[in-house]
Design an enzyme around this catalytic site. Structure first.
Site, PDB file in Angstrom:
ATOM      1  N   LYS A 144      62.506  79.261  52.034  1.00 33.56           N
ATOM      2  CA  LYS A 144      61.621  81.156  52.795  1.00 33.56           C
ATOM      3  C   LYS A 144      60.603  80.268  53.886  1.00 33.56           C
ATOM      4  O   LYS A 144      60.312  79.814  53.668  1.00 33.56           O
ATOM      5  CB  LYS A 144      61.543  82.092  51.573  1.00 33.56           C
ATOM      6  CG  LYS A 144      60.528  81.011  50.337  1.00 33.56           C
ATOM      7  CD  LYS A 144      59.094  82.274  50.178  1.00 33.56           C
ATOM      8  CE  LYS A 144      58.703  81.966  51.505  1.00 33.56           C
ATOM      9  NZ  LYS A 144      57.142  81.896  51.356  1.00 33.56           N
ATOM     10  N   ASP A 173      63.815  80.079  46.580  1.00 30.19           N
ATOM     11  CA  ASP A 173      62.864  81.067  46.711  1.00 30.19           C
ATOM     12  C   ASP A 173      62.106  80.401  45.665  1.00 30.19           C
ATOM     13  O   ASP A 173      62.311  80.376  44.511  1.00 30.19           O
ATOM     14  CB  ASP A 173      62.963  82.634  46.502  1.00 30.19           C
ATOM     15  CG  ASP A 173      61.981  83.220  45.961  1.00 30.19           C
ATOM     16  OD1 ASP A 173      60.792  82.645  45.254  1.00 30.19           O
ATOM     17  OD2 ASP A 173      61.995  84.388  46.410  1.00 30.19           O
ATOM     18  N   HIS A 174      61.370  79.810  45.808  1.00 25.64           N
ATOM     19  CA  HIS A 174      60.437  78.778  43.629  1.00 25.64           C
ATOM     20  C   HIS A 174      60.332  79.393  43.340  1.00 25.64           C
ATOM     21  O   HIS A 174      60.038  79.310  42.117  1.00 25.64           O
ATOM     22  CB  HIS A 174      59.243  77.805  44.335  1.00 25.64           C
ATOM     23  CG  HIS A 174      57.897  78.507  44.366  1.00 25.64           C
ATOM     24  ND1 HIS A 174      57.728  78.984  45.869  1.00 25.64           N
ATOM     25  CD2 HIS A 174      56.938  78.312  44.021  1.00 25.64           C
ATOM     26  CE1 HIS A 174      56.237  79.580  45.596  1.00 25.64           C
ATOM     27  NE2 HIS A 174      55.795  78.895  44.623  1.00 25.64           N
ATOM     28  N   LYS A 178      60.504  79.138  38.380  1.00 24.46           N
ATOM     29  CA  LYS A 178      59.021  79.113  37.422  1.00 24.46           C
ATOM     30  C   LYS A 178      59.703  79.645  35.836  1.00 24.46           C
ATOM     31  O   LYS A 178      60.670  80.908  35.649  1.00 24.46           O
ATOM     32  CB  LYS A 178      58.061  80.226  37.830  1.00 24.46           C
ATOM     33  CG  LYS A 178      57.957  79.857  38.912  1.00 24.46           C
ATOM     34  CD  LYS A 178      56.804  80.502  39.332  1.00 24.46           C
ATOM     35  CE  LYS A 178      55.524  80.748  41.048  1.00 24.46           C
ATOM     36  NZ  LYS A 178      54.088  79.928  40.635  1.00 24.46           N
ATOM     37  N   ASP A 231      56.372  86.193  54.197  1.00 24.79           N
ATOM     38  CA  ASP A 231      55.482  84.934  53.528  1.00 24.79           C
ATOM     39  C   ASP A 231      55.577  85.481  51.493  1.00 24.79           C
ATOM     40  O   ASP A 231      56.288  84.238  51.319  1.00 24.79           O
ATOM     41  CB  ASP A 231      54.440  84.733  53.652  1.00 24.79           C
ATOM     42  CG  ASP A 231      53.746  83.415  52.792  1.00 24.79           C
ATOM     43  OD1 ASP A 231      54.774  82.485  52.945  1.00 24.79           O
ATOM     44  OD2 ASP A 231      52.563  83.116  52.567  1.00 24.79           O
ATOM     45  N   HIS A 236      59.606  86.134  47.208  1.00 25.90           N
ATOM     46  CA  HIS A 236      58.889  86.210  45.721  1.00 25.90           C
ATOM     47  C   HIS A 236      58.736  87.924  45.211  1.00 25.90           C
ATOM     48  O   HIS A 236      59.223  87.494  44.147  1.00 25.90           O
ATOM     49  CB  HIS A 236      57.695  86.016  45.527  1.00 25.90           C
ATOM     50  CG  HIS A 236      57.676  84.522  46.406  1.00 25.90           C
ATOM     51  ND1 HIS A 236      58.773  83.540  46.829  1.00 25.90           N
ATOM     52  CD2 HIS A 236      56.249  83.766  47.131  1.00 25.90           C
ATOM     53  CE1 HIS A 236      58.266  82.151  47.034  1.00 25.90           C
ATOM     54  NE2 HIS A 236      56.939  82.241  47.320  1.00 25.90           N
ATOM     55  N   LYS A 336      46.129  87.134  50.133  1.00 29.72           N
ATOM     56  CA  LYS A 336      44.925  85.745  49.134  1.00 29.72           C
ATOM     57  C   LYS A 336      43.718  86.007  49.525  1.00 29.72           C
ATOM     58  O   LYS A 336      43.285  87.287  50.021  1.00 29.72           O
ATOM     59  CB  LYS A 336      45.745  84.824  51.041  1.00 29.72           C
ATOM     60  CG  LYS A 336      47.185  83.913  51.020  1.00 29.72           C
ATOM     61  CD  LYS A 336      47.139  83.347  51.177  1.00 29.72           C
ATOM     62  CE  LYS A 336      48.551  82.767  51.696  1.00 29.72           C
ATOM     63  NZ  LYS A 336      48.958  82.320  50.686  1.00 29.72           N
TER      64      LYS A 336
HETATM   65  C1  BG6 Z   1      54.356  80.179  49.289  1.00 28.26           C
HETATM   66  C2  BG6 Z   1      53.643  80.881  50.524  1.00 28.26           C
HETATM   67  O1  BG6 Z   1      55.780  80.821  48.711  1.00 28.26           O
HETATM   68  O2  BG6 Z   1      53.707  80.715  48.162  1.00 28.26           O
HETATM   69  C3  BG6 Z   1      52.523  80.272  50.232  1.00 28.26           C
HETATM   70  O3  BG6 Z   1      53.940  80.608  51.083  1.00 28.26           O
HETATM   71  C4  BG6 Z   1      51.867  81.139  48.521  1.00 28.26           C
HETATM   72  O4  BG6 Z   1      51.501  81.279  51.042  1.00 28.26           O
HETATM   73  C5  BG6 Z   1      52.428  80.093  47.686  1.00 28.26           C
HETATM   74  O5  BG6 Z   1      50.441  80.234  48.749  1.00 28.26           O
HETATM   75  C6  BG6 Z   1      52.732  80.500  46.591  1.00 28.26           C
HETATM   76  O6  BG6 Z   1      52.864  80.431  45.608  1.00 28.26           O
HETATM   77  P1  BG6 Z   1      52.695  80.103  43.378  1.00 28.26           P
HETATM   78  O7  BG6 Z   1      53.309  78.919  42.798  1.00 28.26           O
HETATM   79  O8  BG6 Z   1      51.658  79.265  43.630  1.00 28.26           O
HETATM   80  O9  BG6 Z   1      52.380  81.330  43.010  1.00 28.26           O
END
Ligand code: BG6
Length: 483
Positions: A144, A173-174, A178, A231, A236, A336
């Protein structure tokens, strides 16, 4: 044990490959989850050879993998799987070379992981087809955000659709990898307790917060185009919202789960016109301090314009217009350089209909994804001693402690294994991505039309001042980040 395959990582020398994918594959190897014949081939333009790449990979993985998990003998066996192929992903001749290098094993599953900028997705898919590398057993994995708008996402999806069938396309979408995110489905659909009260009659509102202390690091050029909306929110946060709001799927399989998620996205009330001003807050961090360390303003970050109006913070009041959720706001926020790194979902229940006691607070269910995985249900209880003095107390479930004998998997481990196994349940379907953009696009357009510049907030704070008003005007409050 998974099937034997070739995992080809485009962008093999980039941060995603070296910091996330290789460490995840190392863990899978160490746990005996990769077939003995599985190969990992990194593809990038630099003129490395196999030995150089293995050295580069080891240097990065040693930093990313916990010391206790890094075993030299195991690493050596893992690195025997690693290969490197220098190529330019925009050149069709290089794909013909790649095809010759891979040989003609039609039976072998090939996984193409595009850890590259999205503007290369369409070209790579087309070149794979021309080179005869996109057979029915191939899989393609995309990171993504898919595109930067509905139109561009549709164009990418259409090009991919011309090369691969939808079940061959894995849009990552990681967050869906989780543990606690998957636990959200277990909590809702494997327990009788919550379902009857999981609706507007009993829930006042929902808060979904993904707060980071990180800035944009080395990703200034990408982030200038994306901002927090593309982003984080488009993917997410909306995925989390879907899992909270979706109806119970008929089965736990890819189509049933994703059908329900799409319905939620389609039920989101569009935010347009004056609502863009009233129901959204954009912010951008200025100089500040986090844990005693001074932080520069966003516009001084590398590859960021001095006059940038990219948002590093977004908060939105969303409404899901269906029977279950009518009138229940879903408050989303992400940013952020905030005070704490936390990802949490708060389900705020309504107050009891008739107050018997002087002090009473409505129940809350807090689902914490990061930094630790925890689910706590806040109940009212009597303070020991005379009189009915009530206090909120938490029924606390710490998932890391509850399953302490098991190693916590990183999201990419789970997702990579699902790709190899061909299971798309935790990946975004084409219509899901497009439905998300359909809701996001008018908000971004509204910001541009009203020339709504992001509100400044100091690094190390909880976001712009205007954030509070979003809830306070309805007599509600943001939950304080829990430490
Ligand atoms: C990513 C974004 O998909 O997710 C980043 O591109 C962000 O900007 C990150 O920092 C956050 O992932 P996590 O797993 O650390 O919450």
């Amino acid at each position: 044990m998974s099937i034997a395959c070739d995992i080809l990582v485009f962008g093999g020398t980039g941060d995603l490959a070296l910091h996330k994918l290789l460490p995840a594959l190392y863990h899978l190897h160490r746990d005996g989850r990769l077939h003995a014949d599985t190969r990992i081939i990194a593809l990038a333009r630099s003129k490395h050879n196999k030995a150089d790449y293995r050295t580069l990979a080891e240097r990065h993985c040693r930093v990313q993998i916990a010391k206790a998990d890094f075993d030299l003998q195991c690493w050596q066996a893992f690195s025997d799987r690693l290969d490197y192929f220098a190529m330019d992903a925009s050149q069709s001749a290089d794909f013909a070379r790649l095809a010759r290098y891979l040989g003609s094993s039609e039976q072998r599953v090939r996984v193409y992981y595009l850890a590259t900028a999205p503007d290369l997705f369409q070209g790579i898919a087309a070149h794979l087809k021309t080179a005869g590398l996109a057979n029915a057993r191939a899989r393609i994995v995309l990171e993504k955000p898919i595109g930067h708008s509905l139109q561009s996402a549709q164009a990418i999806n259409a090009s991919l659709g011309g090369v691969f069938d939808e079940p061959q396309v894995f849009r990552i979408d990681h967050y869906l990898g989780k543990e606690t995110v998957q636990n959200l489905m277990a909590l809702r659909f494997a327990n009788m307790l919550f379902e009857p009260i999981w609706r507007a009659a009993h829930i006042d509102h929902v808060q979904i917060s993904v707060c980071e202390t990180l800035g944009v690091e080395n990703r200034g050029s990408y982030y200038e185009q994306a901002g927090a909306m593309r982003d984080m929110v488009q993917n997410h946060l909306l995925q989390l919202l879907c899992l909270v709001a979706m109806e119970p799927p008929v089965r736990f399989d890819a189509e049933s789960v994703r059908n329900e998620k799409v319905k939620v996205l389609e039920a989101l009330r569009p935010i347009t016109g004056q609502d863009v001003r009233d129901k959204t807050v954009r912010g951008q961090y200025t100089a500040g301090e986090i844990n005693g360390h001074p932080m520069a303003a966003y516009y001084f970050e590398k590859n960021v314009d001095n006059d940038s109006d990219t948002e590093t913070f977004v908060a939105i009041e969303a409404q899901v217009e269906n029977w279950r959720w009518a009138g229940v706001p879903f408050y989303l926020r992400t940013g952020k350089r905030l005070a704490e790194k936390t990802s949490e979902i708060l389900i705020q229940f309504k107050a009891v209909p008739h107050a018997l006691f002087a002090k009473g607070e409505a129940n809350q269910l807090l689902i914490r994804l990061q930094p630790e995985e925890r689910i706590s249900l806040h109940l009212m209880a009597k303070n020991p001693g005379k009189g009915m003095q009530l206090e909120p107390v938490a029924l606390d479930l710490n998932l890391a402690t509850a399953f302490k004998q098991q190693r916590r998997w990183d999201a990419y481990e789970r997702l990579l294994l699902d790709v190899i196994d061909g299971d798309s349940t935790l990946f975004m379907r084409r219509d899901e991505v497009e439905a998300a953009w359909r809701w996001i696009d008018p908000i971004i357009k509204g910001w541009q039309q009203h020339y709504q510049r992001p509100r400044p907030y100091p690094a190390g704070s909880n976001g712009p001042e205007q954030l509070r008003h979003l809830l306070e005007r309805h007599g509600r409050q943001w939950m304080e980040p829990q430490t």
